[in-house]
Scaffold this motif. Structure first.
Motif, mmCIF file in Angstrom:
data_model
loop_
_atom_site.group_PDB
_atom_site.id
_atom_site.type_symbol
_atom_site.label_atom_id
_atom_site.label_comp_id
_atom_site.label_asym_id
_atom_site.label_seq_id
_atom_site.Cartn_x
_atom_site.Cartn_y
_atom_site.Cartn_z
ATOM 1 N N SER A 29 22.742 -6.300 44.354
ATOM 2 C CA SER A 29 23.966 -7.027 44.023
ATOM 3 C C SER A 29 23.748 -8.000 42.864
ATOM 4 O O SER A 29 23.974 -9.189 43.009
ATOM 5 C CB SER A 29 24.471 -7.780 45.253
ATOM 6 O OG SER A 29 23.467 -8.663 45.714
ATOM 7 N N PRO A 30 23.312 -7.514 41.702
ATOM 8 C CA PRO A 30 23.071 -8.431 40.585
ATOM 9 C C PRO A 30 24.329 -9.172 40.154
ATOM 10 O O PRO A 30 24.250 -10.260 39.594
ATOM 11 C CB PRO A 30 22.552 -7.509 39.472
ATOM 12 C CG PRO A 30 23.023 -6.160 39.843
ATOM 13 C CD PRO A 30 23.079 -6.132 41.345
ATOM 14 N N GLU A 31 25.511 -8.598 40.438
ATOM 15 C CA GLU A 31 26.761 -9.271 40.052
ATOM 16 C C GLU A 31 26.984 -10.558 40.828
ATOM 17 O O GLU A 31 27.799 -11.383 40.450
ATOM 18 C CB GLU A 31 27.955 -8.330 40.224
ATOM 19 C CG GLU A 31 28.321 -8.019 41.658
ATOM 20 C CD GLU A 31 27.465 -6.948 42.319
ATOM 21 O OE1 GLU A 31 27.704 -6.666 43.502
ATOM 22 O OE2 GLU A 31 26.559 -6.398 41.668
ATOM 23 N N LEU A 32 26.258 -10.744 41.925
ATOM 24 C CA LEU A 32 26.391 -11.960 42.720
ATOM 25 C C LEU A 32 25.360 -13.025 42.360
ATOM 26 O O LEU A 32 25.412 -14.137 42.864
ATOM 27 C CB LEU A 32 26.254 -11.636 44.216
ATOM 28 C CG LEU A 32 27.317 -10.717 44.792
ATOM 29 C CD1 LEU A 32 27.005 -10.423 46.255
ATOM 30 C CD2 LEU A 32 28.693 -11.314 44.642
ATOM 31 N N ILE A 79 29.895 -19.537 33.117
ATOM 32 C CA ILE A 79 29.210 -18.253 33.289
ATOM 33 C C ILE A 79 28.722 -18.077 34.723
ATOM 34 O O ILE A 79 28.820 -17.000 35.297
ATOM 35 C CB ILE A 79 28.005 -18.153 32.323
ATOM 36 C CG1 ILE A 79 28.477 -18.084 30.875
ATOM 37 C CG2 ILE A 79 27.133 -16.951 32.665
ATOM 38 C CD1 ILE A 79 27.356 -18.196 29.869
ATOM 39 N N ALA A 80 28.202 -19.124 35.292
ATOM 40 C CA ALA A 80 27.541 -19.029 36.602
ATOM 41 C C ALA A 80 28.390 -19.563 37.751
ATOM 42 O O ALA A 80 27.871 -19.826 38.829
ATOM 43 C CB ALA A 80 26.211 -19.767 36.546
ATOM 44 N N ASN A 81 29.675 -19.706 37.532
ATOM 45 C CA ASN A 81 30.545 -20.253 38.572
ATOM 46 C C ASN A 81 30.987 -19.153 39.528
ATOM 47 O O ASN A 81 31.746 -18.264 39.156
ATOM 48 C CB ASN A 81 31.772 -20.912 37.931
ATOM 49 C CG ASN A 81 32.630 -21.612 38.947
ATOM 50 O OD1 ASN A 81 32.183 -21.943 40.046
ATOM 51 N ND2 ASN A 81 33.874 -21.845 38.598
ATOM 52 N N PHE A 82 30.498 -19.213 40.736
ATOM 53 C CA PHE A 82 30.875 -18.262 41.772
ATOM 54 C C PHE A 82 31.474 -19.032 42.941
ATOM 55 O O PHE A 82 30.938 -20.068 43.342
ATOM 56 C CB PHE A 82 29.656 -17.475 42.272
ATOM 57 C CG PHE A 82 29.138 -16.479 41.281
ATOM 58 C CD1 PHE A 82 29.691 -15.219 41.208
ATOM 59 C CD2 PHE A 82 28.099 -16.800 40.432
ATOM 60 C CE1 PHE A 82 29.218 -14.283 40.306
ATOM 61 C CE2 PHE A 82 27.609 -15.884 39.530
ATOM 62 C CZ PHE A 82 28.170 -14.619 39.460
#
Length: 90
Positions: A29-32, A79-82
């Motif tokens: 899950s690299p998208e996470l 960019i890194a906001n999840f």
């Protein structure tokens, strides 16, 4: 701390302080993984489609890319906001 499935992230002798929570991402899950998006940004904007003459040139290009990124903390945030990260920090 968010961890992917890398072998060094699953060491059995790792002692984690009580103040740190480990959040393991699902396999494949690299998208996470926020750092994957950071690397993608750096590759796309600074490091791709180039031929480097030697190791020093690679190192210089990486340092230039990293320094350019760190000069823009809002970009790093975007960019890194999840959403799941905000929930973990709550």
């Amino acid at each position: 701390m968010v961890l992917d499935g890398a072998g060094w992230h699953i060491a059995t002798d790792l002692r984690v302080p009580d103040t740190v929570t480990l959040v393991r991402l699902p396999a494949y899950s690299p998208e996470l993984n926020p750092v994957e998006r950071i690397w993608l940004y750096l590759r796309e904007r600074f490091l791709s489609a180039r031929v480097f003459p030697d190791y020093e040139a690679i190192l210089d290009a990486c340092c230039t890319a990293w320094n350019a990124l760190t000069d823009e903390p809002e970009r790093v945030r975007s960019i890194a906001n999840f959403k799941y990260i905000a929930r973990v920090n709550a």
